[in-house]
Design a protein around this motif. Sequence first.
Motif, PDB file in Angstrom:
ATOM      1  N   PHE A  38     -15.229  -9.344   7.170  1.00 32.07           N
ATOM      2  CA  PHE A  38     -15.549  -8.243   8.072  1.00 32.07           C
ATOM      3  C   PHE A  38     -14.283  -7.811   8.808  1.00 32.07           C
ATOM      4  CE2 PHE A  38     -15.186 -11.363  11.323  1.00 32.07           C
ATOM      5  CZ  PHE A  38     -15.115 -10.716  12.553  1.00 32.07           C
ATOM      6  N   GLY A  39     -14.335  -6.605   9.372  1.00 36.67           N
ATOM      7  CA  GLY A  39     -13.236  -6.117  10.203  1.00 36.67           C
ATOM      8  C   GLY A  39     -12.200  -5.289   9.475  1.00 36.67           C
ATOM      9  N   TRP A  40     -11.806  -5.707   8.267  1.00 29.31           N
ATOM     10  CA  TRP A  40     -10.729  -5.005   7.564  1.00 29.31           C
ATOM     11  C   TRP A  40     -11.151  -3.615   7.095  1.00 29.31           C
ATOM     12  CZ3 TRP A  40     -11.871  -3.399   2.699  1.00 29.31           C
ATOM     13  CH2 TRP A  40     -12.919  -4.036   2.036  1.00 29.31           C
ATOM     14  N   SER A  41     -12.414  -3.409   6.817  1.00 28.80           N
ATOM     15  CA  SER A  41     -12.845  -2.127   6.241  1.00 28.80           C
ATOM     16  C   SER A  41     -12.663  -0.962   7.210  1.00 28.80           C
ATOM     17  CB  SER A  41     -14.302  -2.205   5.777  1.00 28.80           C
ATOM     18  OG  SER A  41     -15.164  -2.495   6.857  1.00 28.80           O
ATOM     19  N   TYR A  42     -12.513  -1.247   8.501  1.00 30.67           N
ATOM     20  CA  TYR A  42     -12.219  -0.176   9.440  1.00 30.67           C
ATOM     21  C   TYR A  42     -10.847   0.441   9.164  1.00 30.67           C
ATOM     22  CZ  TYR A  42     -16.316  -1.632  12.063  1.00 30.67           C
ATOM     23  OH  TYR A  42     -17.606  -1.932  12.434  1.00 30.67           O
ATOM     24  N   GLY A  43      -9.993  -0.287   8.482  1.00 31.81           N
ATOM     25  CA  GLY A  43      -8.717   0.278   8.059  1.00 31.81           C
ATOM     26  C   GLY A  43      -8.896   1.424   7.089  1.00 31.81           C
ATOM     27  N   ALA A  47      -7.233   5.101   7.423  1.00 30.98           N
ATOM     28  CA  ALA A  47      -6.152   5.460   6.498  1.00 30.98           C
ATOM     29  C   ALA A  47      -6.600   5.817   5.097  1.00 30.98           C
ATOM     30  CB  ALA A  47      -5.153   4.288   6.428  1.00 30.98           C
ATOM     31  N   GLY A  48      -7.876   5.605   4.755  1.00 31.28           N
ATOM     32  CA  GLY A  48      -8.287   5.770   3.369  1.00 31.28           C
ATOM     33  C   GLY A  48      -7.885   4.535   2.572  1.00 31.28           C
ATOM     34  N   THR A  49      -8.395   4.414   1.361  1.00 29.69           N
ATOM     35  CA  THR A  49      -8.114   3.224   0.555  1.00 29.69           C
ATOM     36  C   THR A  49      -6.633   3.124   0.196  1.00 29.69           C
ATOM     37  OG1 THR A  49      -8.821   4.532  -1.361  1.00 29.69           O
ATOM     38  CG2 THR A  49     -10.408   2.962  -0.450  1.00 29.69           C
ATOM     39  N   LEU A  50      -6.023   4.224  -0.197  1.00 26.52           N
ATOM     40  CA  LEU A  50      -4.618   4.172  -0.611  1.00 26.52           C
ATOM     41  C   LEU A  50      -3.694   4.008   0.591  1.00 26.52           C
ATOM     42  CD1 LEU A  50      -4.622   6.932  -3.390  1.00 26.52           C
ATOM     43  CD2 LEU A  50      -4.843   4.451  -3.640  1.00 26.52           C
ATOM     44  N   GLY A  51      -4.001   4.699   1.669  1.00 23.89           N
ATOM     45  CA  GLY A  51      -3.189   4.540   2.871  1.00 23.89           C
ATOM     46  C   GLY A  51      -3.283   3.127   3.416  1.00 23.89           C
ATOM     47  N   PHE A  52      -4.503   2.569   3.428  1.00 26.51           N
ATOM     48  CA  PHE A  52      -4.672   1.208   3.926  1.00 26.51           C
ATOM     49  C   PHE A  52      -3.991   0.205   3.009  1.00 26.51           C
ATOM     50  CE2 PHE A  52      -7.494  -2.585   4.799  1.00 26.51           C
ATOM     51  CZ  PHE A  52      -6.951  -2.842   6.052  1.00 26.51           C
ATOM     52  N   VAL A 252     -10.518  -8.578  -2.675  1.00 27.10           N
ATOM     53  CA  VAL A 252     -11.648  -8.063  -1.906  1.00 27.10           C
ATOM     54  C   VAL A 252     -11.550  -6.548  -1.746  1.00 27.10           C
ATOM     55  CG1 VAL A 252     -12.604  -7.988   0.430  1.00 27.10           C
ATOM     56  CG2 VAL A 252     -12.198 -10.186  -0.663  1.00 27.10           C
ATOM     57  N   MET A 253     -10.372  -6.051  -1.402  1.00 28.65           N
ATOM     58  CA  MET A 253     -10.207  -4.609  -1.204  1.00 28.65           C
ATOM     59  C   MET A 253     -10.476  -3.819  -2.474  1.00 28.65           C
ATOM     60  SD  MET A 253      -7.094  -3.478   1.221  1.00 28.65           S
ATOM     61  CE  MET A 253      -5.891  -4.199   0.124  1.00 28.65           C
ATOM     62  N   PHE A 254      -9.846  -4.225  -3.561  1.00 28.40           N
ATOM     63  CA  PHE A 254      -9.978  -3.464  -4.796  1.00 28.40           C
ATOM     64  C   PHE A 254     -11.412  -3.479  -5.317  1.00 28.40           C
ATOM     65  CE2 PHE A 254      -5.317  -3.596  -5.219  1.00 28.40           C
ATOM     66  CZ  PHE A 254      -5.106  -2.291  -5.660  1.00 28.40           C
ATOM     67  N   PHE A 255     -12.037  -4.646  -5.356  1.00 30.30           N
ATOM     68  CA  PHE A 255     -13.373  -4.716  -5.934  1.00 30.30           C
ATOM     69  C   PHE A 255     -14.414  -4.049  -5.042  1.00 30.30           C
ATOM     70  CE2 PHE A 255     -11.391  -8.078  -8.509  1.00 30.30           C
ATOM     71  CZ  PHE A 255     -11.844  -7.688  -9.761  1.00 30.30           C
ATOM     72  N   ALA A 256     -14.277  -4.170  -3.719  1.00 28.89           N
ATOM     73  CA  ALA A 256     -15.232  -3.495  -2.841  1.00 28.89           C
ATOM     74  C   ALA A 256     -15.071  -1.981  -2.915  1.00 28.89           C
ATOM     75  CB  ALA A 256     -15.057  -3.970  -1.399  1.00 28.89           C
ATOM     76  N   GLY A 257     -13.821  -1.513  -3.020  1.00 31.91           N
ATOM     77  CA  GLY A 257     -13.573  -0.073  -3.013  1.00 31.91           C
ATOM     78  C   GLY A 257     -13.788   0.608  -4.342  1.00 31.91           C
TER      79      GLY A 257
END
Length: 467
Positions: A38-43, A47-52, A252-257
């Motif tokens: 939790f928490g990281w998805s606010y990024g 910023a969007g997925t690529l910006g983050f 986590v980022m890639f698979f969730a997004g």
Amino acid sequence: MSEVKLNQTKVVRELKPTLGAIHLWGIAVGLVISGDYFGWSYGWASAGTLGFLIAVAVIALMYVTFIFSYTELTTSIPHAGGPFAYGLRAFGPTGGYFAGMATLIEFVFAPPAISLAIGAYLNVQFPALDPKVAAVGAYIVFMTLNILGMRIAANFELFVTILAIGELLVFMGVVAPQFSMANFTANGWAGGEALNGTAWMGILASIPFAIWFFLAIEGVAMAAEETKDPRRTVPKAYICAILTLVALALGVMFFAGGVGDWRQLANLNDPLPQAMKAVVGHNSGWLHMLVWLGLFGLIASFHGIIMGYSRQIFALSRAGYMPSYFSKVNHRFSTPHRAVILGGIVGIIAIFSDSLIVIGGQPLTANIITMSVFGALLMYIIAMLSLLKLRRTEPNLERPFTAPLYPIFPWISLSIAVGALLAMAWFNTVVFIIFLAILALGYVYFRLTASQRAAAPVDEMLGQKAE
């Protein structure tokens, strides 16, 4: 004002060395792993997925270079105070104060946020349970576990960390068939489809959430006095831990997004269950398993950070920077029980202040992570400056592990940390002012208690000298 040691009694090491490299790895990863849940998805919202992704890449570089540099300090000065000990040895009492207070802010402010997340999760499963009551219950349970003994606490931390990692791997495996890079990159920049000025502002604003992926890994240093052969085990644990965490964060980022429209996850506290729900549906056993076992990620970090703040309070108290009352060790369990309880009291007060205090238009808990990150960044800056200073002033200090590519690595980490601190201060002005006020109030206490430090036992590991 010079400070003169009046009491020449030497420090007696009362914390028992019981931990091995595997325990330290479990503590290092466990301290951080809730940041994958939790928490990281606010990024993404900022910023969007690529910006983050850019923000995470820069912050990951900061942490990798930091850990390789920080390990030199940890193995050279294996002290329960961790950053406090390094700042004191390099810059004297004032340096020790700022390093210790920054670390204390980081480690005392993080647990209330995590405990409230635990309470909110349990409330979903048991609607009649008040989340704040559950959060207080979590404090009581894991404070007790920390008091019962370091080896028991470390074994539990290792167990829940392995479960939390396994759950993240299960998540990636279940959603992998649905993954699409096109989903991940769609609408990937804040404010449009190009890396423009708006996107860069979003990237800067997302820095706290990128740091949340790695925050508190440095807490392992505060278990150094309770580690067998820290000069050999600490480097192994730190290096393996940072590699583990970078891999998990990216996975986590890639698979969730990549499983659907990531914008549906950007402002949620449970991005992983929601991403899996899009793949397996509402009633899948996989989903229920993720929701339940996801609790272990929160528990691992919560439990580990209690371990960290208690050792920092203990070390500050033992050196006379806090009342000596909190440096007492439980005779039966050899743990700093009073320090554990003090941090818990502060955390519980924060829990019940949630609906009473509003900062920048948001409840207190919405800013706790940011406050904790401010403490972390200041500590990183002082730690890297301490490394650079000690290389000059103590060239003969025994260094079982030396920072690779010195001085490039510490300078990279230092530069990114300074830039991140300035960016966060710009986007979180009110919280930054409160952070400075806490430092200032603590400094007043520091200036008024020179005699308390003078009466503290001499700690040769800190390199203290009469001045």
